[in-house]
Design an enzyme around this catalytic site. Structure first.
Site, PDB file in Angstrom:
ATOM      1  N   ASP A 125       0.853  -1.185   0.000  1.00 38.26           N
ATOM      2  CA  ASP A 125       0.000   0.000   0.000  1.00 38.26           C
ATOM      3  C   ASP A 125       0.891   1.238   0.000  1.00 38.26           C
ATOM      4  OD1 ASP A 125       0.826  -0.189   2.677  1.00 38.26           O
ATOM      5  OD2 ASP A 125      -1.087   0.507   3.474  1.00 38.26           O
ATOM      6  N   TYR A 177       3.046   4.730   0.603  1.00 45.87           N
ATOM      7  CA  TYR A 177       3.746   5.360   1.729  1.00 45.87           C
ATOM      8  C   TYR A 177       2.755   6.247   2.480  1.00 45.87           C
ATOM      9  CZ  TYR A 177       8.123   4.043  -0.666  1.00 45.87           C
ATOM     10  OH  TYR A 177       9.148   3.351  -1.263  1.00 45.87           O
ATOM     11  N   PHE A 195       6.702   1.952  -4.472  1.00 44.55           N
ATOM     12  CA  PHE A 195       8.118   2.139  -4.136  1.00 44.55           C
ATOM     13  C   PHE A 195       8.656   3.519  -4.506  1.00 44.55           C
ATOM     14  CE2 PHE A 195       7.932  -2.574  -4.425  1.00 44.55           C
ATOM     15  CZ  PHE A 195       8.317  -2.866  -3.121  1.00 44.55           C
ATOM     16  N   HIS A 228      11.228  -9.300   0.159  1.00 44.70           N
ATOM     17  CA  HIS A 228      10.897  -7.881   0.080  1.00 44.70           C
ATOM     18  C   HIS A 228      12.173  -7.060   0.270  1.00 44.70           C
ATOM     19  CE1 HIS A 228       9.010  -4.018   1.017  1.00 44.70           C
ATOM     20  NE2 HIS A 228       7.935  -4.492   0.422  1.00 44.70           N
TER      21      HIS A 228
END
Length: 223
Positions: free
Chosen positions: A64, A66, A77, A186
């Protein structure tokens, strides 16, 4: 109701009229009217706006947006210029340097990737300030699963890059054997050392695309 402004409008025809989305829309109207929500409402669908359906060469899945001021702008990202590069993106840039020798830029804006065929899609497209996952389970997952399924149906081969458990959970939606799936841990500092670094995702994506007769992705990020 929602106007993406490219081929996604036709591909997603009828999706925004479904019950789940109408409920999500009412929830979002209330949230944007009463709380601080990211990204700006005009940036919610940037992953689709920047990368039309037929232009997608690779998909990077995030979770989701920032949740701090000035960061989120609708691409997973990625952060807006002038904002400190988040730790996960720092690690992505380290892997990019190790893999392709590309030096990290002085910013964390990935719009150039999106313009070059890399769909930067979060599985949930909005979030409350300082409250990660606060919009999970409200309907976004149904919508983004549909986007993944529609990409899966496309004949032209593409690469799905799945980092971390949440992204890997979407692998069941990718059934078309024409496509390539690249998986890793991740890039978060908490997990990057356990199977993210050394994955050579960028060069492997380009090798696959070229083997399928497609142009490789330009992973270089201009200043």
């Amino acid at each position: 109701m929602v106007n993406i402004g490219n081929s996604w409008d036709k591909v997603l025809q009828g999706e925004f009229d479904k019950d789940y989305y109408l409920k999500l829309r009412e929830f979002l109207k209330s949230e944007y009217g009463s709380r601080v929500i990211y990204p700006d409402m005009y940036d919610i669908f940037n992953a689709l706006k920047f990368t039309p359906y037929e232009k997608v060469k690779a998909v990077i899945l995030g979770q989701d947006p920032y949740h701090q001021p000035g960061q989120a702008h609708g691409l997973c990202f990625s952060v807006q210029k002038g904002v400190k590069t988040p730790p996960s993106l720092v690690n992505i840039f380290k892997e990019l340097k190790s893999d392709l020798g590309i030096d990290p830029p002085s910013h964390g804006n990935l719009e150039s990737w999106a313009n070059n065929g890399v769909m930067l899609l979060n599985t949930v497209l909005t979030v409350r300030r300082s409250s990660p996952n606060s919009h999970a389970g409200k309907g976004w997952e149904i919508f983004t699963d549909r986007v993944i399924q529609l990409l899966n149906e496309r004949e032209e081969p593409m690469v799905f890059i799945l980092w971390g458990k949440n992204a890997k959970n979407k692998e069941t939606l990718i059934t078309n054997t024409r496509h390539c799936i690249l998986k890793g841990a991740h890039p978060s500092p908490y997990s990057a050392g356990n199977g993210f670094f050394g994955g050579k995702y960028f060069s492997r994506a380009n090798e696959f695309l070229m083997s399928a007769g497609s142009e490789p992705i330009n992973w270089d990020i201009p200043e």
